[in-house]
Scaffold this motif. Structure first.
Motif, PDB file in Angstrom:
ATOM      1  N   SER A  40       5.181  -0.402  -1.528  1.00 55.61           N
ATOM      2  CA  SER A  40       5.444   1.223  -2.185  1.00 55.61           C
ATOM      3  C   SER A  40       4.259   2.032  -3.308  1.00 55.61           C
ATOM      4  CB  SER A  40       7.109   1.276  -2.875  1.00 55.61           C
ATOM      5  OG  SER A  40       7.079  -0.015  -4.113  1.00 55.61           O
ATOM      6  N   SER A  45       3.142   5.001  -2.664  1.00 56.85           N
ATOM      7  CA  SER A  45       4.075   6.319  -2.067  1.00 56.85           C
ATOM      8  C   SER A  45       4.175   7.113  -3.756  1.00 56.85           C
ATOM      9  CB  SER A  45       5.243   6.212  -1.700  1.00 56.85           C
ATOM     10  OG  SER A  45       5.117   6.026  -0.232  1.00 56.85           O
ATOM     11  N   VAL A  47       9.926   7.054  -2.769  1.00 58.71           N
ATOM     12  CA  VAL A  47      10.426   6.485  -1.680  1.00 58.71           C
ATOM     13  C   VAL A  47      12.259   6.675  -1.367  1.00 58.71           C
ATOM     14  CG1 VAL A  47      10.606   3.690  -0.679  1.00 58.71           C
ATOM     15  CG2 VAL A  47       8.547   4.355  -1.731  1.00 58.71           C
ATOM     16  N   VAL A  60      14.071   2.097   2.556  1.00 59.91           N
ATOM     17  CA  VAL A  60      13.034   1.126   3.237  1.00 59.91           C
ATOM     18  C   VAL A  60      13.974   0.433   4.504  1.00 59.91           C
ATOM     19  CG1 VAL A  60      12.247  -1.179   2.807  1.00 59.91           C
ATOM     20  CG2 VAL A  60      12.105   0.559   0.789  1.00 59.91           C
ATOM     21  N   LEU A  78       8.675   2.651   5.045  1.00 60.99           N
ATOM     22  CA  LEU A  78       9.327   3.303   3.723  1.00 60.99           C
ATOM     23  C   LEU A  78       9.288   4.481   4.173  1.00 60.99           C
ATOM     24  CD1 LEU A  78       7.963   0.793   2.875  1.00 60.99           C
ATOM     25  CD2 LEU A  78       7.120   1.907   0.860  1.00 60.99           C
ATOM     26  N   GLY A  96       9.558   8.393   2.511  1.00 58.87           N
ATOM     27  CA  GLY A  96       9.642   9.139   1.161  1.00 58.87           C
ATOM     28  C   GLY A  96       8.054  10.201   1.732  1.00 58.87           C
TER      29      GLY A  96
END
Length: 364
Positions: free
Chosen positions: A178, A181, A184, A187, A309, A311
């Protein structure tokens, strides 16, 4: 489906070390370890400790009548010929010098291992445990978590639970991912395991070969079948991503074959249980933030770990072939033995330990 106790991070122990300077071991300094529990995972851990140059195995503890008193080299090989016999109590071993860590592997349930953990901490050992519920104990056992945290602080040692899952594949690994990113939103992660390639106790744990009726009977008698700790993984991952969860849910169901399957010397008739599928989710403001699934069964096709993930940007990580549970568990816990001595005393999670064992100071 089981809705676990409302998860309130403010009520959980304040895991120490999150913002503190980590200690360091001297260059070449070994961590002295004792193996507590000599089942399949415990024996793998003891062999791992013997094979690693940064650990020194000092002995083993197991209270079962068939194990206590046996020469350790008879159980794990000639490399252990100079070590004492397996003892029934940790206090029966000569107390090693610091740094000393117990590698604990006896049960998945925290309430069952509580006396063992209290004995370990009271004798001044750090402890790394494979107990799944210890990976995030405040989820189901908040009072026990507070009690263990206080004892560890009082005795100046660290305590942590970990393994492949919970502790790595579906919580720590997506948490690390994560960081790539900027945002997020959700998940989703899944792990698929071909149970016929795993140890017999795991096959029994997931109900391999049972009729559906026998599975349900055993499920009712034991309080659950299949993977333990997926709810802990969901809570751990939610904590890492800063989501204030209102609840964690967890459910398990048998995987049943609809037609005859032959695998090597095993033939499974229609209606036979092949294993268990476990799901867990974490909700925040009515929205599912974390969705996890572990399938441990025969004839799964392809073993893998898959993490998605959602995002900005969307990330997907797939590990073809998955992660070998037993050997990876031994490697992870042995690595954690060096990491637990580098953090302040108290109850920890894998989020508050260094991701890798601390080494010598870096050059400028």
């Amino acid at each position: 489906m089981t809705s676990l106790e409302r998860f309130d991070r403010k009520a959980a122990p304040a895991y120490p070390g999150r913002h503190l300077m980590l200690g360091r071991l001297s260059v070449g300094q070994k961590v002295r370890v004792v193996q507590f529990g000599m089942g399949p995972i415990g024996m793998a851990l003891a062999k791992e400790a013997l094979a690693r140059p940064d650990l020194e195995l000092m002995g083993a503890v197991d209270r079962s009548p068939g194990m206590a008193g046996r020469p350790l080299d008879e159980v794990i090989g000639p490399e252990a010929h100079n070590l004492p016999r397996i003892v029934p109590n940790l206090g029966d071993l000569q107390l090693p010098q610091h740094p000393r860590v117990v590698l604990h592997a006896t049960s998945s349930r925290l309430d069952r291992v509580l006396p063992q953990l209290e004995e370990i901490l009271s004798l001044g050992y750090h402890c790394v445990s494979s107990c799944e519920e210890l990976s995030y104990p405040s989820l189901r056992h908040r009072e026990l978590a507070i009690r263990l945290d206080a004892l560890a602080r009082d005795t100046g040692v660290g305590l942590v639970g970990g393994g492949v899952n919970p502790g790595f594949a579906l919580d720590l690994l997506p948490a690390v991912l994560s960081t790539a990113s900027r945002r997020v939103d959700q998940v989703e992660a899944a792990r698929t395991v071909e149970v016929t390639r795993r140890r017999e106790p795991l096959q029994i744990k997931v109900g391999l070969g049972l009729t559906l009726e026998a599975y349900r009977t055993k499920e009712q008698a034991t309080g659950g079948m299949g993977h333990v700790g997926l709810g802990e993984s969901a809570a751990l991952l939610g904590s890492a991503l800063g989501w204030k969860s209102e609840k964690v849910t967890e459910s398990s169901e048998p995987v049943v074959t609809q037609h005859e399957i032959t695998m090597g010397s095993h033939t499974f008739a229609p209606g036979t249980v092949l294993g268990t599928r476990t799901r867990a989710s974490l909700l925040e403001d009515g929205k599912e933030r974390v969705s996890l699934q572990v399938t441990i069964a025969a004839a799964v096709g392809r073993e893998e770990v898959r993490i998605v993930l959602e995002g900005d940007p969307r990330l997907e990580l797939v590990i073809p072939g998955g992660i070998p549970g037993d050997s990876a568990t031994a490697s992870i816990l042995a690595s954690m033995a060096r990491r637990i001595v580098a953090v302040p005393p108290g109850l920890h999670s894998v989020l508050t330990l260094p991701v890798v064992p601390p080494g010598p100071p870096r050059l400028p």
